[in-house]
Enzyme design. Structure first.
Site, short mmCIF file in Angstrom:
data_model
loop_
_atom_site.label_atom_id
_atom_site.label_comp_id
_atom_site.label_asym_id
_atom_site.label_seq_id
_atom_site.Cartn_x
_atom_site.Cartn_y
_atom_site.Cartn_z
CB CYS A 42 -7.29 -2.72 -2.02
SG CYS A 42 -8.82 -2.38 -3.00
CG ASN A 57 -9.73 2.05 -5.91
OD1 ASN A 57 -9.54 0.89 -5.73
ND2 ASN A 57 -9.98 2.50 -4.41
CG HIS A 83 -5.20 0.45 -3.75
ND1 HIS A 83 -5.65 0.13 -5.12
CD2 HIS A 83 -5.80 1.16 -2.65
CE1 HIS A 83 -6.97 0.03 -4.73
NE2 HIS A 83 -7.22 0.28 -3.62
#
Lengths: 349, 82
Positions: free
Chosen positions: A117, A295, A265
């Site tokens: 990430c 995500n 993120h």
């Protein structure tokens, strides 16, 4: 914290799998659980790569489209960095294969970085640093993951969160005194907050690696699957991200009002909104791609840029703060200016 | 920091709960709507309203609303004194 001068982000493209999945159809949770999940995480739809489509394929298509649309922009690439936790093979590095697939010269430095990430921010710093030290005129940052391939489909704590994407970003050396500021941090004490137990050298793959274990209702996985300790990751993000962003702003002598957009993120809506409120940033300055793309690990920052800010990136000069945080634990913040960059429409494969 | 306000804040994060149904003795883990996602929502609320962090172990060690209140109260005091 440090600053790299004379490097511009000039071009950006992102590719996602065309295959869409709705979390309303996730089979291992009740309707009530799914409704709460979607409301809390902000993730309703995801993109899932079919078998055989890898992160490097998604990044390759993004880079190839950049080359097709702006061929001159892809000349003189002297550095290629592939940031991913889902490489094609354990050996050899995927970046070197990509160097060949993209027709880049053998003199092009090519290597993999294992980050998730925080990977886009780290990747920018590494490409920019290597361009400065090697004298390369251009650098290609390929960042992406097919996280769907490492989560258990029967684990409701991970499967409905992750989605797949790959990106290509071109950095160019510039005579202008354009500066990119970075703040990069890690904390290995939290290495187990997000991890895959088996398959590396610490715990090698064996027949037991394929045995499924029921952890709790709706959570079944084997040791080759990704485990995420939600509370630990949540608390880490609340603790570290906002102070790091504030520190970088202070280092640069900037305030929130000087930044056009803060690109976080895309972890989940609950966490990201908590960070936004800690930083006291108005919601219109914090775009999200979570709803339709979930995500996407290392690719979530470029994906958010391309899906939410493409027009304004093409037409205006912008001051952007990028914040990546997650697996490692690792977190990084970058502050940069873009000036009418080549931003391609989202590519679907 | 008052217990009635703490209970109201707790109830506000549970859409299924009718306001006023929780008491200091309520065992929150036995609530139908308590789950891992709701735990994260609760942790976010505590961070936002009281500026302290709760760990998974903290929640594991608590049973009643009063336990949670005492925990948060102690953390707030410790932070103020640090």
């Amino acid at each position: 914290m440090f600053t790299i001068s004379g490097i511009n982000l000039s071009s950006l493209a992102v590719a996602v799998p065309a295959h869409k999945i709705s979390n309303h159809n996730y089979p291992f949770a009740t309707v009530k659980e799914k409704d709460l999940f979607i409301k809390t995480t902000g993730i309703e739809n995801r993109r899932i790569a079919p078998e055989g489509l890898t992160a490097s394929d998604l990044c390759f298509e993004a880079a190839r489209k950049l080359h097709d649309k702006i061929p001159a922009g892809c000349d003189d690439i002297g550095v290629l960095i592939f940031v991913s936790q889902t490489p094609d093979y354990l050996i050899p590095p995927t970046a070197i294969r990509l160097q060949h697939r993209l027709g880049l010269p053998k003199s092009c430095i090519a290597l993999d970085i294992n980050l998730g990430c925080s990977g886009y921010v780290y990747g920018l710093s590494i490409v920019a640093s290597m361009m400065k030290s090697s004298g390369a005129k251009k650098g290609l940052l390929l960042v992406g993951d097919v996280s769907s391939s490492v989560v258990s489909s029967s684990d409701k704590s991970t499967a409905p969160i992750f989605s797949d994407a790959g990106s290509a970003t071109i950095l160019e050396s510039s005579a202008e005194e354009n500066r990119i500021h970075f703040s990069l941090h890690n904390d290995g004490e939290g290495f187990q907050a997000i991890h895959i137990p088996d398959g590396g050298m610490r715990s090698k793959f064996s027949s037991a690696s394929l045995e499924y274990h029921k952890i709790s209702e709706g959570i079944e996985r084997n040791p080759t699957h990704l485990i995420m300790n939600g509370v630990d990751v949540f608390n880490f993000s609340l603790r570290e991200v906002a102070p790091d962003a504030k520190s970088l702003l202070h280092y640069c002598g900037k305030k929130n009002k000087d930044i056009d957009y803060f690109i976080f993120h895309q972890a989940n809506l609950l966490m990201n909104e908590a960070i936004r409120k800690k930083l006291d940033i108005p919601s219109e300055k914090v775009p999200y791609s979570l709803h339709d793309f979930g995500n996407t690990s290392s690719a979530s920052i470029p994906l958010t840029l391309v899906t939410q800010l493409a027009d304004i990136l093409r037409n205006k000069k912008l001051s952007l703060m990028l914040c990546g945080f997650g697996v490692g634990l690792s977190w990084g913040t970058a502050l940069l200016e873009t000036d009418k960059i080549n931003c391609l429409p989202l590519i679907e494969i | 920091m008052l217990l009635p306000d703490f209970i109201k804040n707790f109830e506000a994060e549970f859409p299924d709960l009718t306001p006023g149904t929780l008491s200091p003795q309520t065992v929150f883990k036995q609530l139908d709507s308590w789950n891992s996602m709701q735990a994260l929502i609760f942790i976010a609320m505590i961070d936002s309203k009281y500026n302290v962090t709760l760990t998974a172990e903290n929640l594991h060690d608590c049973n009643t609303i009063t336990d949670l209140f005492t925990l948060v109260q102690n953390k707030v005091k410790a932070k103020a004194n640090s």
